[in-house]
Design a protein around this motif. Structure first.
Motif, mmCIF file in Angstrom:
data_model
loop_
_atom_site.group_PDB
_atom_site.id
_atom_site.type_symbol
_atom_site.label_atom_id
_atom_site.label_comp_id
_atom_site.label_asym_id
_atom_site.label_seq_id
_atom_site.Cartn_x
_atom_site.Cartn_y
_atom_site.Cartn_z
ATOM 1 N N ALA A 49 0.849 -1.196 0.000
ATOM 2 C CA ALA A 49 0.000 0.000 0.000
ATOM 3 C C ALA A 49 0.878 1.237 0.000
ATOM 4 O O ALA A 49 1.982 1.233 0.562
ATOM 5 N N VAL A 50 0.393 2.294 -0.632
ATOM 6 C CA VAL A 50 1.108 3.575 -0.623
ATOM 7 C C VAL A 50 0.112 4.660 -0.237
ATOM 8 O O VAL A 50 -1.060 4.608 -0.618
ATOM 9 N N ASP A 51 0.590 5.620 0.553
ATOM 10 C CA ASP A 51 -0.309 6.703 1.000
ATOM 11 C C ASP A 51 0.563 7.835 1.551
ATOM 12 O O ASP A 51 1.604 7.576 2.177
ATOM 13 N N PRO A 52 0.155 9.106 1.353
ATOM 14 C CA PRO A 52 0.933 10.222 1.927
ATOM 15 C C PRO A 52 0.935 10.233 3.449
ATOM 16 O O PRO A 52 1.761 10.916 4.052
ATOM 17 N N GLN A 53 0.043 9.468 4.047
ATOM 18 C CA GLN A 53 -0.014 9.462 5.517
ATOM 19 C C GLN A 53 0.841 8.354 6.144
ATOM 20 O O GLN A 53 0.751 8.119 7.345
ATOM 21 N N TYR A 54 1.653 7.663 5.348
ATOM 22 C CA TYR A 54 2.487 6.598 5.907
ATOM 23 C C TYR A 54 3.865 7.099 6.360
ATOM 24 O O TYR A 54 4.803 6.321 6.464
ATOM 25 N N GLY A 55 3.986 8.382 6.636
ATOM 26 C CA GLY A 55 5.241 8.931 7.157
ATOM 27 C C GLY A 55 5.261 8.853 8.673
ATOM 28 O O GLY A 55 4.583 8.007 9.278
ATOM 29 N N PRO A 56 6.031 9.736 9.323
ATOM 30 C CA PRO A 56 6.081 9.746 10.782
ATOM 31 C C PRO A 56 4.675 9.906 11.358
ATOM 32 O O PRO A 56 3.871 10.669 10.829
ATOM 33 N N GLY A 57 4.409 9.173 12.407
ATOM 34 C CA GLY A 57 3.091 9.251 13.044
ATOM 35 C C GLY A 57 2.108 8.242 12.482
ATOM 36 O O GLY A 57 0.937 8.215 12.852
ATOM 37 N N ARG A 58 2.593 7.383 11.571
ATOM 38 C CA ARG A 58 1.684 6.429 10.936
ATOM 39 C C ARG A 58 1.024 5.474 11.913
ATOM 40 O O ARG A 58 -0.057 4.951 11.649
ATOM 41 N N GLU A 59 1.693 5.255 13.078
ATOM 42 C CA GLU A 59 1.110 4.335 14.060
ATOM 43 C C GLU A 59 -0.211 4.866 14.626
ATOM 44 O O GLU A 59 -0.999 4.120 15.192
ATOM 45 N N GLY A 119 4.150 7.781 0.026
ATOM 46 C CA GLY A 119 4.183 8.278 -1.347
ATOM 47 C C GLY A 119 2.867 8.928 -1.688
ATOM 48 O O GLY A 119 1.870 8.764 -0.972
ATOM 49 N N SER A 120 2.886 9.657 -2.784
ATOM 50 C CA SER A 120 1.739 10.494 -3.083
ATOM 51 C C SER A 120 1.576 10.635 -4.593
ATOM 52 O O SER A 120 2.565 10.856 -5.302
ATOM 53 N N LEU A 121 0.380 10.502 -5.060
ATOM 54 C CA LEU A 121 0.099 10.803 -6.469
ATOM 55 C C LEU A 121 0.262 12.291 -6.712
ATOM 56 O O LEU A 121 -0.067 13.075 -5.818
ATOM 57 N N PRO A 122 0.760 12.708 -7.833
ATOM 58 C CA PRO A 122 1.041 11.919 -9.037
ATOM 59 C C PRO A 122 2.489 11.487 -9.202
ATOM 60 O O PRO A 122 2.925 11.288 -10.341
ATOM 61 N N ASN A 123 3.229 11.314 -8.105
ATOM 62 C CA ASN A 123 4.633 10.866 -8.226
ATOM 63 C C ASN A 123 4.865 9.701 -7.276
ATOM 64 O O ASN A 123 5.255 9.910 -6.128
ATOM 65 N N LEU A 124 4.638 8.491 -7.728
ATOM 66 C CA LEU A 124 4.797 7.339 -6.838
ATOM 67 C C LEU A 124 6.241 6.844 -6.855
ATOM 68 O O LEU A 124 6.904 6.883 -7.899
ATOM 69 N N PRO A 125 6.711 6.348 -5.706
ATOM 70 C CA PRO A 125 8.115 5.926 -5.608
ATOM 71 C C PRO A 125 8.330 4.493 -6.085
ATOM 72 O O PRO A 125 8.936 3.673 -5.379
ATOM 73 N N PHE A 126 7.801 4.164 -7.271
ATOM 74 C CA PHE A 126 7.939 2.803 -7.789
ATOM 75 C C PHE A 126 8.400 2.865 -9.244
ATOM 76 O O PHE A 126 8.133 3.835 -9.951
ATOM 77 N N ALA A 127 9.059 1.778 -9.656
ATOM 78 C CA ALA A 127 9.546 1.692 -11.039
ATOM 79 C C ALA A 127 8.376 1.492 -12.006
ATOM 80 O O ALA A 127 7.292 1.074 -11.596
ATOM 81 N N ASP A 128 8.630 1.775 -13.273
ATOM 82 C CA ASP A 128 7.626 1.509 -14.311
ATOM 83 C C ASP A 128 7.222 0.039 -14.249
ATOM 84 O O ASP A 128 8.068 -0.847 -14.091
ATOM 85 N N ARG A 129 5.957 -0.235 -14.387
ATOM 86 C CA ARG A 129 5.407 -1.600 -14.456
ATOM 87 C C ARG A 129 5.827 -2.457 -13.253
ATOM 88 O O ARG A 129 6.064 -3.664 -13.381
ATOM 89 N N ALA A 130 5.927 -1.852 -12.087
ATOM 90 C CA ALA A 130 6.380 -2.590 -10.899
ATOM 91 C C ALA A 130 5.316 -3.559 -10.370
ATOM 92 O O ALA A 130 5.642 -4.501 -9.638
ATOM 93 N N ARG A 153 -5.686 13.700 -14.324
ATOM 94 C CA ARG A 153 -4.963 13.244 -15.517
ATOM 95 C C ARG A 153 -3.604 12.675 -15.112
ATOM 96 O O ARG A 153 -3.243 11.566 -15.488
ATOM 97 N N ASP A 154 -2.852 13.465 -14.346
ATOM 98 C CA ASP A 154 -1.499 13.030 -13.988
ATOM 99 C C ASP A 154 -1.517 11.820 -13.061
ATOM 100 O O ASP A 154 -0.659 10.938 -13.150
ATOM 101 N N ALA A 155 -2.500 11.779 -12.157
ATOM 102 C CA ALA A 155 -2.586 10.642 -11.228
ATOM 103 C C ALA A 155 -2.922 9.363 -11.994
ATOM 104 O O ALA A 155 -2.333 8.297 -11.747
ATOM 105 N N LEU A 156 -3.848 9.452 -12.951
ATOM 106 C CA LEU A 156 -4.205 8.263 -13.736
ATOM 107 C C LEU A 156 -2.999 7.765 -14.528
ATOM 108 O O LEU A 156 -2.714 6.561 -14.568
ATOM 109 N N LEU A 157 -2.287 8.699 -15.160
ATOM 110 C CA LEU A 157 -1.108 8.296 -15.945
ATOM 111 C C LEU A 157 -0.038 7.670 -15.045
ATOM 112 O O LEU A 157 0.664 6.739 -15.455
ATOM 113 N N GLU A 158 0.072 8.155 -13.808
ATOM 114 C CA GLU A 158 1.060 7.595 -12.877
ATOM 115 C C GLU A 158 0.657 6.188 -12.439
ATOM 116 O O GLU A 158 1.504 5.286 -12.347
ATOM 117 N N LEU A 159 -0.622 5.980 -12.194
ATOM 118 C CA LEU A 159 -1.084 4.630 -11.835
ATOM 119 C C LEU A 159 -0.821 3.672 -12.999
ATOM 120 O O LEU A 159 -0.391 2.529 -12.793
#
Ligand SMILES: C[S@@+](CC[C@H](N)C(=O)[O-])C[C@H]1O[C@@H](n2cnc3c(N)ncnc32)[C@H](O)[C@@H]1O
Length: 251
Positions: A49-59, A119-130, A153-159
């Protein structure tokens, strides 16, 4: 943004996931406090799973989702006629399942922290076709009044970029008005222009009226994706237009 804790079983229904789908490498974006990855991991599925809220304080996310869910129970009971109960059966089961889900999420993010990526759309920290399959629920389209078309648009293209099989998105309705996201056809035409065909499929799940469809993007073919117009802009981490929306009097 509102942190919700949908269950693994809801994901199965929302995205019509087959046994074959669950043998694939899956990304849940955004994961929120959903227990999809926890449930998938328990059955041996390779899911992240990826989410902008998975940084410090995620617990704190799981306990927060639990509290929000308990708070929401009274609202759901009070407005029971506004929701579809065929899947949940009724408000008590709804709250019980979502609370269990928040607890499962809390235990899993503590036990398997590497499965929950900041991580956060529209820039996910994963390789192409991961990933073989990318699932995206209750962000794109549903928050279409808060997030503009450029973001969609950008989020869809990133997914699409990070998937080598499909992207499935649910729901297709705005959560504010229960009308279809108005730019859905424009987004589908845009994707088709980059070699990504799509189709709308009916699913056996709904909670808000009308939410009975998912969008499936076929990403396996050749595609020539553009760069993101949002790259270089400040990340949307911290941009929370709808957090605590259920506590506002206008909702
Ligand atoms: C309503 S929740 C849905 C979570 C989960 N998919 C579910 O169905 O329970 C929306 C999530 O979107 C996340 N979010 C907000 N902005 C985002 C962005 N730019 N990229 C990825 N996720 C984002 C929020 O942190 C929040 O966890």
């Amino acid at each position: 943004m509102f942190i919700s804790a949908r269950t693994f079983e809801e994901y199965r229904a929302m995205f019509a996931l087959s046994e074959h789908d669950l043998s694939l490498r899956i990304l849940d974006c955004p994961g929120g406090a959903a227990s999809f990855v926890a449930g998938a991991g328990a059955r041996g599925t390779d899911a992240v799973a990826v989410d902008p809220q998975y940084g410090p304080g995620r617990e704190a996310l799981g306990p927060l989702a639990l509290r929000e869910n308990e708070h929401r129970h009274a609202e759901v009971v009070g407005r029971a006629e506004d929701f579809v109960w065929t899947w949940f059966g009724g408000p008590r089961r709804y709250t019980r399942l979502r609370s269990r889900s928040a607890r499962d999420f809390t235990a899993d993010i503590a036990a398997r922290p590497g499965r929950y990526v900041l991580g956060s759309l529209p820039n996910l920290p994963f390789a192409d076709r991961a990933f073989d399959l990318v699932l995206s629920s209750h962000l794109l389209f549903s928050y279409g009044e808060q997030m503009d078309e450029d973001f969609h648009r950008d989020a869809l293209l990133e997914l699409v970029r990070v998937s080598r099989g499909q992207v499935r998105l649910y729901p297709l309705f705005l959560h504010t008005s229960h009308k279809r996201y108005p730019a859905l056809d424009r987004m589908r035409e845009m994707l088709a222009g980059y070699g990504v065909p799509s189709r709308v499929e009916r699913v056996d799940y709904a909670f808000d009226p009308g939410d009975e469809e998912m969008l499936v993007l076929e990403c396996g073919g050749p595609r020539d994706l553009p760069g993101s117009s949002l790259r270089g802009r400040p990340s949307s981490v911290g941009f929370d237009p709808v957090r605590w929306r259920h506590l506002r009097p206008d909702r």
